[in-house]
Design a protein around this motif. Structure first.
Motif, mmCIF file in Angstrom:
data_model
loop_
_atom_site.group_PDB
_atom_site.id
_atom_site.type_symbol
_atom_site.label_atom_id
_atom_site.label_comp_id
_atom_site.label_asym_id
_atom_site.label_seq_id
_atom_site.Cartn_x
_atom_site.Cartn_y
_atom_site.Cartn_z
ATOM 1 N N HIS A 52 0.878 -1.172 0.000
ATOM 2 C CA HIS A 52 0.000 0.000 0.000
ATOM 3 C C HIS A 52 0.909 1.214 0.000
ATOM 4 O O HIS A 52 1.694 1.412 0.921
ATOM 5 C CB HIS A 52 -0.904 0.020 1.233
ATOM 6 N N ARG A 53 0.832 2.011 -1.061
ATOM 7 C CA ARG A 53 1.654 3.211 -1.188
ATOM 8 C C ARG A 53 0.828 4.392 -0.706
ATOM 9 O O ARG A 53 -0.117 4.795 -1.345
ATOM 10 C CB ARG A 53 2.091 3.414 -2.639
ATOM 11 N N SER A 54 1.201 4.936 0.428
ATOM 12 C CA SER A 54 0.448 6.023 1.047
ATOM 13 C C SER A 54 0.964 7.380 0.596
ATOM 14 O O SER A 54 2.175 7.575 0.456
ATOM 15 C CB SER A 54 0.583 5.915 2.566
ATOM 16 N N PRO A 55 0.062 8.337 0.393
ATOM 17 C CA PRO A 55 0.511 9.688 0.035
ATOM 18 C C PRO A 55 1.297 10.356 1.162
ATOM 19 O O PRO A 55 2.035 11.296 0.924
ATOM 20 C CB PRO A 55 -0.778 10.450 -0.269
ATOM 21 N N THR A 56 1.168 9.830 2.379
ATOM 22 C CA THR A 56 1.898 10.415 3.513
ATOM 23 C C THR A 56 3.295 9.828 3.654
ATOM 24 O O THR A 56 4.072 10.299 4.476
ATOM 25 C CB THR A 56 1.140 10.170 4.829
ATOM 26 N N GLY A 57 3.597 8.794 2.877
ATOM 27 C CA GLY A 57 4.904 8.155 2.975
ATOM 28 C C GLY A 57 4.947 7.009 3.969
ATOM 29 O O GLY A 57 5.963 6.365 4.136
ATOM 30 N N ASP A 59 4.146 3.838 3.971
ATOM 31 C CA ASP A 59 3.790 2.714 3.120
ATOM 32 C C ASP A 59 3.802 1.409 3.910
ATOM 33 O O ASP A 59 4.531 1.274 4.891
ATOM 34 C CB ASP A 59 4.770 2.593 1.959
ATOM 35 N N LYS A 80 -7.483 0.327 4.810
ATOM 36 C CA LYS A 80 -7.055 1.569 4.174
ATOM 37 C C LYS A 80 -8.196 2.354 3.538
ATOM 38 O O LYS A 80 -8.149 3.573 3.486
ATOM 39 C CB LYS A 80 -5.992 1.288 3.095
#
Length: 89
Positions: A52-57, A59, A80
């Motif tokens: 899961h690649r999160s926009p907040t970093g 991951d 998520k």
């Protein structure tokens, strides 16, 4: 209010059924053969990376055996995005 959200329930599907669906589709339309190849690769590799690649970093990366990949995918989707598989079917 109109929503662009997915309107039908999500259901878990075994890897064998996913593979059959892609192979049947690829037999009708060779241009989508890549999907069948990807599923075949997942089924034969033994381990699957789910990320899961999160926009907040922040991951998440988890490597699990193929048998645990679908349940882990649904856990990520539920955690998520708040979408849950319909297990009533």
């Amino acid at each position: 209010m109109r929503s662009r959200a997915w309107q039908t329930p999500f259901t878990e599907v075994p890897w064998a059924d996913i593979a059959a669906w892609f192979h049947e589709g690829a037999a009708r339309e060779p241009a989508i053969r890549y999907g069948a190849d990807i599923v075949g690769s997942v089924r034969s590799c033994g381990d699957v990376l789910i990320e899961h690649r999160s926009p907040t970093g922040h991951d998440d990366r988890v490597i699990v055996p193929v048998a645990q990949a679908v349940p882990l995918f649904w856990r990520f989707v539920a955690e998520k995005f708040g979408v849950h598989a319909d297990r009533s079917r």
